[in-house]
Design a protein around this motif. Structure first.
Motif, PDB file in Angstrom:
ATOM      1  N   LYS A   1      54.363  65.509   1.844  1.00  0.00           N
ATOM      2  CA  LYS A   1      54.962  65.401   3.020  1.00  0.00           C
ATOM      3  C   LYS A   1      54.296  64.133   3.747  1.00  0.00           C
ATOM      4  O   LYS A   1      55.054  63.073   4.277  1.00  0.00           O
ATOM      5  N   THR A   2      53.217  64.142   3.913  1.00  0.00           N
ATOM      6  CA  THR A   2      52.458  63.031   4.582  1.00  0.00           C
ATOM      7  C   THR A   2      52.533  61.732   3.550  1.00  0.00           C
ATOM      8  O   THR A   2      52.810  60.698   4.380  1.00  0.00           O
ATOM      9  N   GLN A   3      52.437  61.758   2.719  1.00  0.00           N
ATOM     10  CA  GLN A   3      52.333  60.656   1.652  1.00  0.00           C
ATOM     11  C   GLN A   3      53.615  59.985   1.686  1.00  0.00           C
ATOM     12  O   GLN A   3      53.593  58.846   1.865  1.00  0.00           O
ATOM     13  N   LEU A   4      54.554  60.680   1.490  1.00  0.00           N
ATOM     14  CA  LEU A   4      55.828  60.248   1.462  1.00  0.00           C
ATOM     15  C   LEU A   4      56.121  59.306   3.004  1.00  0.00           C
ATOM     16  O   LEU A   4      56.843  58.376   2.925  1.00  0.00           O
ATOM     17  N   ASP A   5      55.903  60.173   4.000  1.00  0.00           N
ATOM     18  CA  ASP A   5      56.096  59.446   5.203  1.00  0.00           C
ATOM     19  C   ASP A   5      55.193  58.169   5.427  1.00  0.00           C
ATOM     20  O   ASP A   5      55.529  57.079   5.741  1.00  0.00           O
ATOM     21  N   LEU A   6      54.201  58.138   4.993  1.00  0.00           N
ATOM     22  CA  LEU A   6      53.222  56.799   5.134  1.00  0.00           C
ATOM     23  C   LEU A   6      53.704  55.942   4.140  1.00  0.00           C
ATOM     24  O   LEU A   6      53.448  54.524   4.401  1.00  0.00           O
ATOM     25  N   VAL A   7      54.243  56.179   2.941  1.00  0.00           N
ATOM     26  CA  VAL A   7      54.812  55.030   2.080  1.00  0.00           C
ATOM     27  C   VAL A   7      55.899  54.428   2.815  1.00  0.00           C
ATOM     28  O   VAL A   7      56.193  53.233   2.840  1.00  0.00           O
ATOM     29  N   LEU A   8      57.029  55.217   3.790  1.00  0.00           N
ATOM     30  CA  LEU A   8      57.928  54.622   4.246  1.00  0.00           C
ATOM     31  C   LEU A   8      57.561  54.032   5.374  1.00  0.00           C
ATOM     32  O   LEU A   8      57.897  52.844   5.664  1.00  0.00           O
ATOM     33  N   LEU A   9      56.460  54.366   6.053  1.00  0.00           N
ATOM     34  CA  LEU A   9      55.865  53.688   7.100  1.00  0.00           C
ATOM     35  C   LEU A   9      55.447  52.420   6.698  1.00  0.00           C
ATOM     36  O   LEU A   9      55.507  51.334   7.336  1.00  0.00           O
ATOM     37  N   ALA A  10      54.591  52.126   5.543  1.00  0.00           N
ATOM     38  CA  ALA A  10      54.096  50.944   5.051  1.00  0.00           C
ATOM     39  C   ALA A  10      55.479  49.905   4.776  1.00  0.00           C
ATOM     40  O   ALA A  10      55.472  48.818   4.922  1.00  0.00           O
ATOM     41  N   LEU A  11      56.652  50.499   4.172  1.00  0.00           N
ATOM     42  CA  LEU A  11      57.607  49.685   3.959  1.00  0.00           C
ATOM     43  C   LEU A  11      58.295  49.162   5.017  1.00  0.00           C
ATOM     44  O   LEU A  11      58.803  47.897   5.102  1.00  0.00           O
ATOM     45  N   GLU A  12      58.392  49.971   6.089  1.00  0.00           N
ATOM     46  CA  GLU A  12      59.215  49.503   7.137  1.00  0.00           C
ATOM     47  C   GLU A  12      58.437  48.725   8.151  1.00  0.00           C
ATOM     48  O   GLU A  12      58.912  47.644   8.735  1.00  0.00           O
ATOM     49  N   THR A  13      57.177  48.707   8.233  1.00  0.00           N
ATOM     50  CA  THR A  13      56.351  47.878   8.991  1.00  0.00           C
ATOM     51  C   THR A  13      56.264  46.314   8.341  1.00  0.00           C
ATOM     52  O   THR A  13      55.853  45.444   8.912  1.00  0.00           O
ATOM     53  N   LEU A  14      56.266  46.454   6.663  1.00  0.00           N
ATOM     54  CA  LEU A  14      55.915  45.096   5.935  1.00  0.00           C
ATOM     55  C   LEU A  14      57.412  44.365   6.227  1.00  0.00           C
ATOM     56  O   LEU A  14      57.240  43.131   6.419  1.00  0.00           O
ATOM     57  N   THR A  15      58.394  45.041   6.041  1.00  0.00           N
ATOM     58  CA  THR A  15      59.858  44.660   6.050  1.00  0.00           C
ATOM     59  C   THR A  15      60.608  44.443   7.232  1.00  0.00           C
ATOM     60  O   THR A  15      61.575  43.570   7.408  1.00  0.00           O
ATOM     61  N   GLY A  16      60.474  45.299   8.242  1.00  0.00           N
ATOM     62  CA  GLY A  16      60.988  45.561   9.440  1.00  0.00           C
ATOM     63  C   GLY A  16      62.320  46.378   9.404  1.00  0.00           C
ATOM     64  O   GLY A  16      63.248  46.116  10.339  1.00  0.00           O
ATOM     65  N   ILE A  17      62.630  46.823   8.326  1.00  0.00           N
ATOM     66  CA  ILE A  17      63.652  47.644   8.304  1.00  0.00           C
ATOM     67  C   ILE A  17      63.485  49.038   8.955  1.00  0.00           C
ATOM     68  O   ILE A  17      62.398  49.380   9.337  1.00  0.00           O
ATOM     69  N   GLY A  18      64.561  49.548   9.289  1.00  0.00           N
ATOM     70  CA  GLY A  18      64.512  50.912  10.228  1.00  0.00           C
ATOM     71  C   GLY A  18      65.384  51.939   9.536  1.00  0.00           C
ATOM     72  O   GLY A  18      65.761  51.734   8.288  1.00  0.00           O
ATOM     73  N   SER A  19      65.900  52.699  10.034  1.00  0.00           N
ATOM     74  CA  SER A  19      66.605  54.013   9.782  1.00  0.00           C
ATOM     75  C   SER A  19      67.859  53.714   9.077  1.00  0.00           C
ATOM     76  O   SER A  19      68.427  54.285   8.277  1.00  0.00           O
ATOM     77  N   GLU A  20      68.608  52.700   9.794  1.00  0.00           N
ATOM     78  CA  GLU A  20      69.881  52.166   9.238  1.00  0.00           C
ATOM     79  C   GLU A  20      69.921  51.778   7.954  1.00  0.00           C
ATOM     80  O   GLU A  20      70.586  52.064   7.037  1.00  0.00           O
ATOM     81  N   ALA A  21      68.740  51.079   7.529  1.00  0.00           N
ATOM     82  CA  ALA A  21      68.594  50.692   5.988  1.00  0.00           C
ATOM     83  C   ALA A  21      68.357  51.826   5.291  1.00  0.00           C
ATOM     84  O   ALA A  21      68.831  51.844   3.990  1.00  0.00           O
ATOM     85  N   MET A  22      67.741  52.943   5.451  1.00  0.00           N
ATOM     86  CA  MET A  22      67.339  54.007   4.842  1.00  0.00           C
ATOM     87  C   MET A  22      68.660  54.942   4.626  1.00  0.00           C
ATOM     88  O   MET A  22      68.675  55.250   3.578  1.00  0.00           O
ATOM     89  N   LEU A  23      69.388  54.863   5.681  1.00  0.00           N
ATOM     90  CA  LEU A  23      70.642  55.497   5.586  1.00  0.00           C
ATOM     91  C   LEU A  23      71.704  54.905   4.746  1.00  0.00           C
ATOM     92  O   LEU A  23      72.285  55.757   3.806  1.00  0.00           O
ATOM     93  N   SER A  24      71.498  53.710   4.820  1.00  0.00           N
ATOM     94  CA  SER A  24      72.450  52.888   3.895  1.00  0.00           C
ATOM     95  C   SER A  24      72.124  53.108   2.436  1.00  0.00           C
ATOM     96  O   SER A  24      73.047  53.149   1.480  1.00  0.00           O
TER      97      SER A  24
END
Length: 198
Positions: free
Chosen positions: A32-55
């Motif tokens: 659970k921790t690792q999945l959230d951290l990978v998402l954190l890396a992806l969003e801080t590098l690319t600037g994506i947010g929850s909308e992109a994840m839901l899309s």
């Protein structure tokens, strides 16, 4: 070469993940921790947010697992390092698989940016320079460290060096997850990482 009937039909990524080993109960906290951290890396590098994840969830036909922003927030709040108890819930295997597919889908969409960042990291490492010497890596590291400190509960303050190392390690991993078969790599990495403390 002789092909069986099964081998000629490519499996969907979901079927592919379903055939890989599932984590045992003890492994879940780290996953659970690792999945959230990978998402954190992806969003801080690319600037994506929850909308992109839901899309991405819609495009992957995963709306039943990740139907809206609140569901996504609750899944991410299952990370035991997160501040606040409000959204804490258990993450099941299907939800974890969904997050893996969403991460790899988004990483693939941003593969060019991820490649550029990793290329810069290789250059500056070869020249014995610090990552902050390039704008792209500097901004990514700052955004990652700031967001991590905002969102995570810290018993002891985590040093910037430790967070920088984590951010760069996750960046390199994202490159692998953006490639074909990235979902398998990420799933197997989660099970592997979950048996250790990172």
């Amino acid at each position: 070469m002789h092909l069986t009937a099964n081998s000629s039909i490519p499996k969907s990524p979901w079927e592919d993940l379903s055939q890989l080993p599932a984590p045992n109960t003890i492994q879940w906290e780290n996953i659970k921790t690792q999945l959230d951290l990978v998402l954190l890396a992806l969003e801080t590098l690319t600037g994506i947010g929850s909308e992109a994840m839901l899309s991405a969830a819609v495009n992957l036909n995963l709306e039943s697992k990740v139907p809206d922003r609140v569901a996504l927030w609750r899944l991410r709040q299952s990370n035991p390092l997160r501040k606040g108890q409000g959204g804490r819930k258990k993450l099941d295997v299907e939800e974890a698989r969904s997050l893996v597919l969403i991460i790899c889908y988004l990483a693939k969409q941003h593969q060019e940016l991820i490649r550029r960042a990793v290329g810069l990291l290789e250059q500056i490492t070869a020249n014995n320079q610090k990552p902050h010497h390039t704008a792209l890596l500097g901004e990514y590291i700052d955004a990652f460290c700031n967001t991590y400190q905002e969102r995570m509960e810290e018993e002891e303050i985590t040093s910037t060096d430790v967070l920088t190392h984590l951010a760069l390690k996750l960046l390199i991993n994202l490159l692998f997850y953006s490639a074909p078969g990235g979902h398998r790599r990420l799933w197997l990495a989660l099970i592997d990482i979950s048996t250790k403390q990172f």
